[in-house]
Design a protein around this motif. Structure first.
Motif, PDB file in Angstrom:
ATOM      1  N   SER A 119       0.843  -1.201   0.000  1.00  0.00           N
ATOM      2  CA  SER A 119       0.000   0.000   0.000  1.00  0.00           C
ATOM      3  C   SER A 119       0.873   1.243   0.000  1.00  0.00           C
ATOM      4  O   SER A 119       1.960   1.255   0.595  1.00  0.00           O
ATOM      5  N   ASP A 120       0.377   2.292  -0.674  1.00  0.00           N
ATOM      6  CA  ASP A 120       1.106   3.559  -0.676  1.00  0.00           C
ATOM      7  C   ASP A 120       0.411   4.622   0.174  1.00  0.00           C
ATOM      8  O   ASP A 120       0.681   5.820   0.055  1.00  0.00           O
ATOM      9  N   VAL A 121      -0.487   4.185   1.060  1.00  0.00           N
ATOM     10  CA  VAL A 121      -1.183   5.116   1.958  1.00  0.00           C
ATOM     11  C   VAL A 121      -0.176   5.696   2.953  1.00  0.00           C
ATOM     12  O   VAL A 121       0.641   4.963   3.523  1.00  0.00           O
ATOM     13  N   GLU A 147      -8.787   2.736   4.431  1.00  0.00           N
ATOM     14  CA  GLU A 147      -7.693   3.699   4.299  1.00  0.00           C
ATOM     15  C   GLU A 147      -7.097   4.041   5.657  1.00  0.00           C
ATOM     16  O   GLU A 147      -5.869   4.150   5.797  1.00  0.00           O
ATOM     17  N   GLU A 202      -4.992   1.130   6.869  1.00  0.00           N
ATOM     18  CA  GLU A 202      -3.705   1.080   6.171  1.00  0.00           C
ATOM     19  C   GLU A 202      -2.783   2.195   6.641  1.00  0.00           C
ATOM     20  O   GLU A 202      -1.561   2.002   6.751  1.00  0.00           O
ATOM     21  N   ASP A 242       1.135  -6.947   6.052  1.00  0.00           N
ATOM     22  CA  ASP A 242       0.298  -6.296   5.038  1.00  0.00           C
ATOM     23  C   ASP A 242      -1.167  -6.366   5.444  1.00  0.00           C
ATOM     24  O   ASP A 242      -1.613  -7.339   6.052  1.00  0.00           O
TER      25      ASP A 242
END
Length: 208
Positions: free
Chosen positions: A98-100, A116, A119, A149
């Motif tokens: 994840s790029d959050v 969101e 994460e 993850d």
């Protein structure tokens, strides 16, 4: 007299035969010794003429199979941090799916339960209790390559995945991560893994 002459002749023949055998054995020993010395010198000279090729190019190792490589090289926990980091750079960090951006909040905060937010809190968790994971080169340098993850929400439960090698027992890792998430998103009632096998020592020992 006849028998006496015959005895002398036989004695002389025996002495001659014995001398001949001794001579042949001595000759063979000398020849073998000379051959052995000659063969050794020839081998040594051949060896000396062979150049020893050494290389500092990593590309030369590109064709090695995994079975040919050392299983795992690690630093000692008492080594300097710089050395741990140097060793750790040999290994890739766990991939983050994840790029959050991380959401840093103190324990006891109340954040809404959304994927969101989970994460984001998990991303902060990777940093704040980072000694559990292999995201830093120093940790990888001592053999910690584990990562975590987010997979999905199952109602009020957060489902995670563990990968890599941990120093701590995997159930302990999951418990620590779960406490971190639930301490910031109180709607979460449990943090679990999709596959219970991920919590076993077998899974940890099989990981790199």
């Amino acid at each position: 007299m006849k028998y006496f002459c015959t005895s002398i002749i036989l004695l002389q023949a025996g002495l001659c035969a014995g001398f001949t055998r001794s001579f042949i054995a001595t000759r063979d020993t000398i020849n073998n010794d000379i051959f052995s010395r000659t063969s050794f010198m020839t081998y040594a000279n051949t060896f000396e003429r062979q150049p020893i090729r050494m290389s500092d190019e990593w590309a030369d190792f590109a064709d090695l199979d995994d079975d040919d490589l050392p299983s795992f090289t690690v630093a000692d926990e008492n080594d300097p941090q710089e050395f741990k980091a140097e060793v750790g750079e040999m290994y890739a960090p766990p991939e983050v799916l994840s790029d959050v951006a991380p959401i840093f909040l103190p324990q006891g905060s109340v954040l809404e339960l959304t994927e969101e937010n989970v994460e984001g809190v998990l991303a902060a968790c990777r940093e704040e209790i980072g000694t559990l994971f292999g995201y830093s080169a120093e940790n990888r340098g001592v053999g910690i390559t584990g990562g975590v993850d987010f997979l999905y929400l199952d109602g009020p439960m957060v489902v995670l995945s563990l990968k890599g090698r941990f120093w701590h027992q995997r159930p302990t890792v999951l418990e620590r991560v779960g406490a971190y998430i639930m301490g910031r998103i109180p709607e979460v009632i449990d943090v679990i893994v999709e596959d219970e096998w991920e919590l076993t020592d077998e899974a940890n020992n099989a990981a790199l």
